[in-house]
Design an enzyme around this catalytic site. Sequence first.
Site, PDB file in Angstrom:
ATOM      1  N   LYS A  22     -13.670  34.231   6.487  1.00  0.00           N
ATOM      2  CA  LYS A  22     -13.018  35.390   7.135  1.00  0.00           C
ATOM      3  C   LYS A  22     -11.502  35.296   6.993  1.00  0.00           C
ATOM      4  O   LYS A  22     -10.845  36.260   6.609  1.00  0.00           O
ATOM      5  CB  LYS A  22     -13.391  35.438   8.621  1.00  0.00           C
ATOM      6  N   ASN A  23     -10.969  34.126   7.309  1.00  0.00           N
ATOM      7  CA  ASN A  23      -9.503  34.019   7.354  1.00  0.00           C
ATOM      8  C   ASN A  23      -8.864  34.005   5.964  1.00  0.00           C
ATOM      9  O   ASN A  23      -7.648  34.194   5.846  1.00  0.00           O
ATOM     10  CB  ASN A  23      -9.087  32.780   8.149  1.00  0.00           C
ATOM     11  N   ARG A  93      -5.360  41.473  15.269  1.00  0.00           N
ATOM     12  CA  ARG A  93      -4.033  40.936  14.959  1.00  0.00           C
ATOM     13  C   ARG A  93      -3.773  40.875  13.459  1.00  0.00           C
ATOM     14  O   ARG A  93      -2.672  41.116  12.983  1.00  0.00           O
ATOM     15  CB  ARG A  93      -3.930  39.507  15.504  1.00  0.00           C
ATOM     16  N   CYS A 117      -3.188  38.170  23.132  1.00  0.00           N
ATOM     17  CA  CYS A 117      -4.640  38.116  23.108  1.00  0.00           C
ATOM     18  C   CYS A 117      -5.066  36.999  24.049  1.00  0.00           C
ATOM     19  O   CYS A 117      -4.206  36.255  24.525  1.00  0.00           O
ATOM     20  CB  CYS A 117      -5.157  37.951  21.691  1.00  0.00           C
ATOM     21  N   ARG A 122       1.070  35.049  21.173  1.00  0.00           N
ATOM     22  CA  ARG A 122       1.017  35.270  19.723  1.00  0.00           C
ATOM     23  C   ARG A 122       2.080  36.243  19.198  1.00  0.00           C
ATOM     24  O   ARG A 122       1.751  37.348  18.722  1.00  0.00           O
ATOM     25  CB  ARG A 122      -0.390  35.699  19.298  1.00  0.00           C
ATOM     26  N   PRO A 123       3.337  35.852  19.259  1.00  0.00           N
ATOM     27  CA  PRO A 123       4.400  36.722  18.738  1.00  0.00           C
ATOM     28  C   PRO A 123       4.371  36.799  17.207  1.00  0.00           C
ATOM     29  O   PRO A 123       3.634  36.054  16.553  1.00  0.00           O
ATOM     30  CB  PRO A 123       5.684  36.026  19.204  1.00  0.00           C
ATOM     31  N   LEU A 126       8.212  35.080  13.502  1.00  0.00           N
ATOM     32  CA  LEU A 126       8.403  34.354  12.232  1.00  0.00           C
ATOM     33  C   LEU A 126       8.127  35.260  11.032  1.00  0.00           C
ATOM     34  O   LEU A 126       8.787  35.148   9.998  1.00  0.00           O
ATOM     35  CB  LEU A 126       7.517  33.109  12.189  1.00  0.00           C
ATOM     36  N   ASP A 305      -9.460  26.270  15.492  1.00  0.00           N
ATOM     37  CA  ASP A 305     -10.629  27.148  15.474  1.00  0.00           C
ATOM     38  C   ASP A 305     -11.953  26.390  15.645  1.00  0.00           C
ATOM     39  O   ASP A 305     -13.020  27.014  15.715  1.00  0.00           O
ATOM     40  CB  ASP A 305     -10.668  27.967  14.166  1.00  0.00           C
ATOM     41  N   ARG A 397     -17.217  39.082  15.070  1.00  0.00           N
ATOM     42  CA  ARG A 397     -15.974  39.178  14.298  1.00  0.00           C
ATOM     43  C   ARG A 397     -15.910  38.079  13.242  1.00  0.00           C
ATOM     44  O   ARG A 397     -15.213  38.232  12.232  1.00  0.00           O
ATOM     45  CB  ARG A 397     -14.760  39.024  15.216  1.00  0.00           C
TER      46      ARG A 397
END
Length: 419
Positions: A22-23, A93, A117, A122-123, A126, A305, A397
Site C-alpha cells: 500500500k505505502n 493523508r 489523525c 502529523r504536520p 517538511l 506500522d 484501508r
Amino acid sequence: MKKLVIRHSPPLSGEILISGSKNAALPILAGCLLCEDTIRLSNLPHLTDVRVICEILRSLGCVITRENKGTLLLDASSITRFAAPYGLAGKMRASFLIMGPMLARFGKIRLSLPGGCPIGSRPVNLHLKGFAALGAEISQGHGYVELSAPHLTGTRLYLDFPSVGATENILMASVLADGVTVIENAAAEPEIVDLASFLCSMGAQITGAGTDTIRIQGVPLLHGTDYAIIPDRIEAGSFMIAAAMTQGDVTLRGVICDHLKPVTAKLRESGVQVTDSDDSVRVRAAQTRRPLDIKTLPFPGFPTDLQAQMMALLSVTKGTSIITETIFENRFMHAAELARMGADIKIEGRTAIVEGQNTLTGSEVCATDLRAGASLVLAGLTAKGCTTVTGVHHIERGYENLDLKLRMLGADVEFSEIP
Ligand code: UD1
C-alpha cells in the site's frame, strides 16, 4: 457497516501470497501525474486507500483503466484540474502526495491541508519546506494550501526528520527541476527505493535512494513505463506475528526478505524460528517466547506500522516487555482495546510496559486506526471465545482480503453485517 468476528484459532498453518505494498503504491500512483505517456502499474493491492487515490487522480483528469486484477493503466495526458475536492482529499493523508508531481509538471496545485489523525498531529511542514527550497511559492488559508512556481530549481536541503511522505513528495517535485537536488537526512524506507526505481524507469536520474542522502539530477521530460509494485512488508510482518501468536507454522510467499529484517530479528530474539529463502519466509512458533524491548525507528529500525501487532503478541508472551514509540506522538490507542481482552499494558508517555498474560479473552473491541485494527484481529485469534472488531473500514484501508487469507491458514474469521 460491518464487523469482523474472530473465534479462537488453531495454530495457523499453510502458505499465502503477500499483496503489493500500500505505502509504495500510493506515491507511485501519484507519480503517474509526472508524464503524458500511459503508465502500466501491476501488483497493486485492492484496498480502499488505493481506490481513493485513484479517485483523486481521476478528479484531476487522469484516465485510469483496469487491465486485470492488480494492474491499472494510467493516462495523465489531459490533466484539466489543479485542485482536488476536499471531500476526496480529506479522506486520506496520502492525498498530499499529489502535491510534488503536480508542482513539478504544471507548476501549480491547490489542496486541502491534511488534518490531524488519531495517531498524532502529523504536520506537513517538511513537505512545504522542500517545495519552498525548490522555488515554489506557498500560500495557506481557509484550510487549503496552494503551491505555484513557474519553474523549479535544484537545491540542497536537509530534513529535520527523515519523513517518508516529505522525502517522497520532494523527490517527485525535483525530478523535473533545473539542475541537481540533494535531500539530506532523507527517509530510507523500501517504499522510497521503490518510488525512486519507478521514477528512474520513467527516465528520472536518481541515486542514493535507500540511504540518507538522495541526489536527483533533473531531466526535462519523463516517459511512460511498465512497473510492478513491491510486496507489502507490513502485511507480511503482520502475518509473521500472527503465526508466532497462534503457535503456527506459516510460509509467506512473494516477499522481499531484506525488508522484513527488523521484524525477523525481533521474532528470533523472542525464540520464534524464522527461515527465509529467495522470496518466501517461513515462521514457526516457539513453545515459549521471551519478552522483548522494542523501539520504533525509521527504517531499518523497527517499523511503527508493526508496533500495535507486536504489542498484541507481547500481551501473551510471559514476562515484562517494553515498547517505545518514537515516530508518532499518540500511537497506543490499541492498548486500551487490548486491555478489554485482558491484556496488562501500562502507558507512560511514549512507552508501553506490557506484562504478558497466559491468555486473552474474546471481547467486543473497536479498531481506532489501521494497524490498531490489525493488532485486535491478531489478539482475537489467540483469545478464548469470540472477539468482534468494529471500525473495520480502517483495516480495509491496508489489508487486502485479510479474512480470506486468515481462513486459508485455518482461522475462523468472517465479516458480518452490523444490523
Ligand atoms: C508513512 C506511512 C505510514 C508510516 C509512516 C512512518 C504512507 C502512506 N504512510 O506516513 O504508514 O507509519 O510513514 O513510517 O506511506 N512529520 C513532521 N512534519 C512533516 C512530516 C512528518 O513533523 O512534514 C512527522 C510526523 O508527524 C510523524 C513523523 O514525522 O511524527 C513521521 O511521519 P512520516 O514519516 O512523514 O509519515 P507519513 O509519510 O505520513
